[in-house]
Design an enzyme around this catalytic site. Structure first.
Site, PDB file in Angstrom:
ATOM      1  N   GLU A 220      -4.704  61.713  38.322  1.00 46.70           N
ATOM      2  CA  GLU A 220      -3.679  60.916  37.652  1.00 46.70           C
ATOM      3  C   GLU A 220      -4.343  59.617  37.222  1.00 46.70           C
ATOM      4  OE1 GLU A 220       0.917  60.190  38.552  1.00 46.70           O
ATOM      5  OE2 GLU A 220      -0.367  58.652  39.420  1.00 46.70           O
TER       6      GLU A 220
ATOM      7  N   GLU B  66       5.691  59.359  47.263  1.00 48.66           N
ATOM      8  CA  GLU B  66       4.557  58.535  46.888  1.00 48.66           C
ATOM      9  C   GLU B  66       4.817  57.039  47.088  1.00 48.66           C
ATOM     10  OE1 GLU B  66       1.526  57.892  43.082  1.00 48.66           O
ATOM     11  OE2 GLU B  66       3.477  58.833  42.763  1.00 48.66           O
TER      12      GLU B  66
END
Length: 273
Positions: free
Chosen positions: A248, A154
């Site tokens: 998220e 990420e």
């Protein structure tokens, strides 16, 4: 087919973070199933925190999949990163993530490396930090491949790491590794800070994207900020993305309302695919 996913965190140390549900595991899973989510993304203190048999039973009971497992507890609880100047700490970081990979693989779910990538710290040359990161991702990518899953890396925004901040830089980095098993996480919150155009970046690097974090510009659930989500949804369909978009996001104004807003937004942008 693009699928919906909601986050469940069971790590008290990160309770102020962008995770939708905080209740005990079954409560969160039951609420996710009731709202119509396809899967959950799970954050635990360690790979050993949940018995696989228990999680298997809950997923089967509520007809949900496990989309991914997070590794952030390795940094938050233990201070482990892949770019720490201390070789022993880097080894421990690899072991922690390897265990999470093996745990998630039992459910066909990849592990995500976000905060555990670390930073270029004072006294360390930037090139050296990137060598350590490449070494760690290569080892972990190959381990994930042996377990039958991909590894998700990420890119984070500049306020969370000084390593890789954009999908373009992330794609160039993972494509240069000696494993093709590392994919990128396109986190819409981080991208909102770093990318010139979110849809264009998704189109340009779609082949490298393996997971998407679904959050608005202010990290609240999609629809509660100013992100132009319709254009992003179009770009994801254009690259034929068929993975999860996982919430998220901050549980604002509370977990239940945040989950309802997320599934409402998901249906608005993806149910006509």
């Amino acid at each position: 087919m693009i699928k919906s996913c909601v986050t469940i965190a069971l790590v008290p140390e990160i309770k102020t973070g962008p995770w939708i549900f905080w209740e005990n595991l079954e409560t969160g899973i039951a609420k996710a199933a009731d709202l119509g989510f396809d899967a959950l993304e799970l954050f635990t203190p360690a790979a050993s925190a949940i018995e696989p048999e228990i999680l298997t039973g809950l997923l089967q009971k509520y007809n949900l999949a496990l989309a991914a497992v997070g590794t952030g507890a390795g940094k938050v609880i233990h201070g482990l990163t892949l770019t720490d100047p201390n070789q022993e700490i880097r080894k421990q970081a690899i072991t922690f993530i390897s265990d999470m990979i093996s745990f998630g693989a039992q459910f066909g779910a990849p592990a995500i490396i976000g905060s555990m990538q670390g930073n270029v710290v004072p006294g360390v040359e930037r090139e050296q930090a990137f060598e350590w990161l490449a070494e760690g991702l290569t080892k972990l990518g190959k381990h994930a491949q042996s377990e039958g899953v991909s590894l998700i890396y990420e890119p984070l925004n500049r306020y969370e790491t000084n390593l890789i901040n954009t999908l373009g830089d992330g794609a160039a980095f993972v494509q240069a590794l000696s494993t093709s098993n590392v994919k990128l996480l396109a986190d819409l919150f981080h991208m909102n800070i770093e990318e010139v155009s979110l849809p264009d970046s998704i189109r340009a690097h779609g082949a490298s994207i393996g997971h998407v974090h679904f959050a608005d510009s202010n990290r609240r659930p999609v629809g509660l900020g100013h992100t132009a989500m319709a254009d992003i949804a179009t770009a994801l369909r254009e690259i034929t993305y068929n993975g999860y978009v996982s919430a998220e996001a901050f549980p604002w104004p509370n977990p239940d309302e945040a989950a309802r807003q997320t599934i409402k937004a998901f249906k608005q942008y993806f149910n006509n695919q």
